[in-house]
Design a protein around this motif. Structure first.
Motif, PDB file in Angstrom:
ATOM      1  N   HIS A  98     -12.712  -5.071 -24.425  1.00 36.27           N
ATOM      2  CA  HIS A  98     -12.132  -6.249 -24.215  1.00 36.27           C
ATOM      3  C   HIS A  98     -10.754  -6.071 -25.098  1.00 36.27           C
ATOM      4  CE1 HIS A  98     -11.395 -10.580 -25.204  1.00 36.27           C
ATOM      5  NE2 HIS A  98     -11.897 -10.708 -23.976  1.00 36.27           N
ATOM      6  N   THR A  99     -10.930  -5.907 -26.332  1.00 41.25           N
ATOM      7  CA  THR A  99      -9.739  -5.542 -27.166  1.00 41.25           C
ATOM      8  C   THR A  99      -8.648  -4.855 -26.618  1.00 41.25           C
ATOM      9  OG1 THR A  99     -10.984  -6.026 -28.986  1.00 41.25           O
ATOM     10  CG2 THR A  99      -8.800  -5.477 -29.406  1.00 41.25           C
ATOM     11  N   GLU A 102      -7.169  -6.675 -23.522  1.00 35.15           N
ATOM     12  CA  GLU A 102      -6.473  -7.954 -23.813  1.00 35.15           C
ATOM     13  C   GLU A 102      -5.074  -7.427 -24.506  1.00 35.15           C
ATOM     14  OE1 GLU A 102      -7.718 -12.023 -26.374  1.00 35.15           O
ATOM     15  OE2 GLU A 102      -8.011 -10.037 -27.013  1.00 35.15           O
ATOM     16  N   SER A 103      -4.832  -6.484 -25.110  1.00 35.30           N
ATOM     17  CA  SER A 103      -3.547  -6.184 -25.698  1.00 35.30           C
ATOM     18  C   SER A 103      -2.381  -5.917 -24.533  1.00 35.30           C
ATOM     19  CB  SER A 103      -3.550  -5.025 -26.478  1.00 35.30           C
ATOM     20  OG  SER A 103      -3.995  -4.026 -25.813  1.00 35.30           O
ATOM     21  N   HIS A 105      -1.955  -7.663 -21.776  1.00 28.92           N
ATOM     22  CA  HIS A 105      -1.673  -9.052 -21.251  1.00 28.92           C
ATOM     23  C   HIS A 105      -0.265  -8.830 -20.265  1.00 28.92           C
ATOM     24  CE1 HIS A 105      -2.029 -12.954 -19.449  1.00 28.92           C
ATOM     25  NE2 HIS A 105      -3.437 -12.827 -19.730  1.00 28.92           N
ATOM     26  N   GLN A 160     -13.210  -5.524 -17.394  1.00 23.47           N
ATOM     27  CA  GLN A 160     -12.219  -5.885 -18.306  1.00 23.47           C
ATOM     28  C   GLN A 160     -10.989  -6.213 -17.607  1.00 23.47           C
ATOM     29  OE1 GLN A 160     -12.963  -7.771 -21.117  1.00 23.47           O
ATOM     30  NE2 GLN A 160     -15.028  -7.116 -20.989  1.00 23.47           N
ATOM     31  N   GLN A 164      -9.903  -9.996 -17.529  1.00 20.57           N
ATOM     32  CA  GLN A 164      -8.828 -10.457 -17.857  1.00 20.57           C
ATOM     33  C   GLN A 164      -7.426 -10.604 -17.276  1.00 20.57           C
ATOM     34  OE1 GLN A 164      -8.859  -9.702 -22.423  1.00 20.57           O
ATOM     35  NE2 GLN A 164     -10.187  -8.278 -21.974  1.00 20.57           N
TER      36      GLN A 164
END
Length: 704
Positions: A98-99, A102-103, A105, A160, A164
């Motif tokens: 997830h991390t 997410e970075s 995006h 993910q 995301q």
């Protein structure tokens, strides 16, 4: 008159009736007899000792359960380590994905004008689902474990990605499977061509693959691909981003592990792949750009060294025809898209008129193709195999396997040639690292207006700009998304498209304004994740070892379950003294009134109780007092001491170590040592942490 008779041994014995043996009935009777005998044996054991053993085992289990559920034990160091391990596993198996995603995006790297509504696209290269072809020599337990770990990495990363980033379009750049070309088809000739020889490492497995892995196995692999990649895309929904018409997932581009390469391709294998994924040659208008997907693994048969000796036209002909007509196909696709943007009917409109037969023009039927000269959208080439480049052409600083060679002092620009940083211009059985130069030039020329090319196959990132013969086209070779492809850090490529056009397809941006932006999104480095597991595991072992050493020194409460210690706290269930059976029988036969059942159960040593018992015996037996004195003397001689029945004390070895939970030194003659206590504590605590952590990891792994 002669009398004929038989004694049963002579010739006349054949008249004796033969006994028929029913073998099925005999076997059935034997089974019933064995079952009855087993039942009786079990019942005898149960009535004699079995039920007592079961009861005692249940009591011990309840003791241990109560011991494990005590607050002091639940809040102990081993359980604290288990909690920390669970947090680390949740990070390594869930949160890190997830991390990382997410970075990446879109808003963190897109640079479009305010109010822009770009089309967001993601390129996924070489998932290459591992199978028996991947590691044929690995033993059974290791192979399924490898499948599970690699599939979970793909599933979590891609989930993910969809959850995301929610891309409007996803393109797969080939090599969906690792051994797809090896699994036998249901129809067609699956024989290897006479010039196609498996490498030595595979030759011993070819017969087994052809016999064991067929079309049904390939269908299972197809379902596996759907489970990992299609289901998350469906769960993300069909709602596209602002200003976009819908979401797409396109996985029709084949790789050499899906079909083979060039002259080694088997037509039934390609037909099967296209039946489930679609035609490998296609044109899609996406984000006001024309994406041209080309089956270059089949096209390469045209330039194969075997093309002059064998008829390979059936392999490369469909791609050749597609390239010959690609300009027309592009114009049709663009015209259909422009009609959609203008709100018109996307199909061909036919005028409903009545004409004379002689005046009907059949040579030019209505078509979507507006003909040459119309506005053309920027074209993007998608190919599994990278385009040709001279040997040693560097791939840039983002190539992970070998960074660029540092230029010498005073030198400007990269070092050329840089063979370590470049894609090797070479090939072998069922692969070729780059296309032949002629095929690459032909591709760019026939497609026309190619502003960018994207490829896969190499597994690592490579970015370069081709020479003038190939139209100075920039190309990016996309990293593999799989952790098992020899590249420490997997990833995928994000592409943002923004090209506003008018009703005729002309761009509203200036000619120098780029309509495409890319960003490489890196996924978790699995070596780093496992490295943290190993580091904390070693730290936990050291911590448990230190605690085990301090238990006897600081008189800490032991973690290992001590049944005897628990009996001191809760009261013993069984007697701790037992009368010797022979003397008990002797007293019973003599009618000794002072020997009671209570005395047998508790094993009293008190002198006053011994005297009263002796007096009672004297009153009832009279002249036999001397006889009993002699027997008492005999018992004293053997160390039994005192009067009354002899007693055998039942003790645990651990009585010498703990009484009521308090430590005291071992008595002389005890077999327990401090080292044994330390080792017992170390083993017990390590095993407790290990099985709980492994079970939690298995639970996470099974959930994907």
């Amino acid at each position: 008159m002669t009398s004929h008779y038989s004694s049963g041994y002579g010739p006349a014995s054949h008249h004796r009736p033969q006994r028929h043996i029913d073998h099925d009935s005999s076997f059935f009777d034997d089974c019933l007899g064995f079952l009855a005998k087993s039942t009786r044996s079990f019942w005898s054991f149960w009535t004699a000792r079995g039920r007592h053993m079961a009861f005692q085992s249940s009591v011990n289990m309840l003791r241990q359960l109560r011991h494990n559920l005590s607050w002091r034990r639940l809040l102990s160091l081993p359980h604290l380590l288990v909690v920390i391990w669970m947090i680390i596993l949740l990070w390594g198996e869930r949160w890190v994905y997830h991390t990382k995603v997410e970075s990446c995006h879109w808003s963190s790297w897109e640079k479009w004008p305010p109010g822009a509504q770009p089309h967001r696209l993601i390129l996924v290269a070489d998932p290459q689902l591992i199978d028996p072809h991947s590691y044929p020599g690995r033993p059974w337990p290791l192979n399924p474990l490898t499948y599970m770990v690699v599939d979970n990495y793909l599933r979590r990363s891609y989930y993910q990605l969809q959850e995301q980033l929610r891309p409007d379009t996803v393109f797969f750049l080939g090599d969906l499977f690792d051994g797809g070309r090896e699994w036998k088809t249901a129809q067609g000739d699956f024989k290897d061509p006479e010039w196609g020889q498996h490498p030595k490492s595979e030759q011993q497995y070819v017969k087994q693959w052809n016999k064991k892995y067929g079309h049904d196995y390939w269908l299972q692999e197809y379902e596996r691909f759907e489970d990992i990649f299609l289901d998350p895309w469906i769960e993300a929904g069909d709602a596209a981003g602002p200003g976009q018409s819908g979401r797409k997932l396109i996985a029709s581009l084949p790789g050499n592990h899906d079909l083979g390469f060039g002259a080694e391709i088997k037509l039934p294998v390609r037909n099967r792949f296209e039946a489930f994924f679609g035609d490998g040659n296609r044109v899609d208008v996406i984000g006001n750009h024309t994406f041209v997907s080309v089956d270059t693994v089949s096209l390469s048969a045209r330039s194969s060294e075997h093309a002059s000796q064998h008829d390979l036209e059936a392999i490369y002909y469909p791609t050749k025809v597609f390239l010959d007509e690609v300009q027309t196909t592009k114009r049709r696709a663009v015209e259909k898209e422009l009609r959609h943007l203008r709100g018109e009917t996307e199909g061909v409109l036919l005028n409903h008129t009545i004409e004379e037969t002689g005046k009907v023009k059949l040579n030019k039927p209505p078509a979507l193709d507006p003909g040459p000269g119309k506005a053309e959208l920027p074209s993007i080439l998608l190919t599994h195999v990278p385009l040709y480049r001279p040997p040693g052409t560097p791939c840039g600083p983002m190539r992970e396997h070998w960074p660029p060679t540092k230029p010498s002092k005073g030198q400007e620009g990269p070092v050329i040639p840089d063979h370590r940083n470049a894609i090797s211009v070479s090939g072998g059985y069922q692969y070729q690292n780059v296309l032949n130069e002629g095929d690459s030039v032909d591709l760019i020329k026939k497609i026309g207006n190619v502003v960018h090319a994207f490829s896969g196959d190499d597994h690592d990132y490579c970015e370069l700009k081709h020479d003038a013969r190939q139209g100075n086209v920039p190309e990016i070779t996309v990293k593999s998304i799989s952790m098992a492809m020899g590249v420490p850090t997997p990833g995928f490529l994000m592409v943002s498209l923004y090209n506003p056009v008018d009703g005729e397809g002309k761009s509203l941006l200036s000619e120098e304004t780029p309509t495409l932006q890319t960003h490489l999104c890196l996924l978790p480095r699995i070596g780093g994740v496992f490295g943290r597991y190993v580091t904390f595991g070693l730290f936990g072992i050291v911590l448990l070892a230190v605690r085990a050493c301090l238990v006897p020194v600081l008189k800490l409460e032991r973690f290992a379950f001590d049944e005897h210690e628990e009996s001191h706290k809760t009261g013993s269930v069984l007697p701790v003294f037992k009368a010797k059976i022979e003397d008990y029988d002797e007293y019973a036969m003599a009618g000794v009134a002072g020997f009671s059942a209570s005395r047998f159960m508790h094993g009293s040593h008190g002198q006053s109780r011994g005297r009263s018992g002796s007096g009672a015996a004297s009153a009832s037996t009279g002249g036999k007092k001397k006889q009993y004195k002699d027997k008492d003397a005999h018992r004293s001689k053997w160390g039994w001491g005192g009067r009354g029945p002899p007693k055998i004390e039942i003790r645990s070895d651990e009585d010498e170590y703990s009484t009521g939970g308090k430590w005291r030194p071992a008595s002389r003659g005890s077999k327990k040592t401090t080292l044994q206590v330390v080792l017992t504590e170390m083993w017990t605590t390590t095993w407790r942490v290990a099985w709980m952590v492994v079970l939690f990891w298995v639970w996470l792994a099974r959930r994907g």
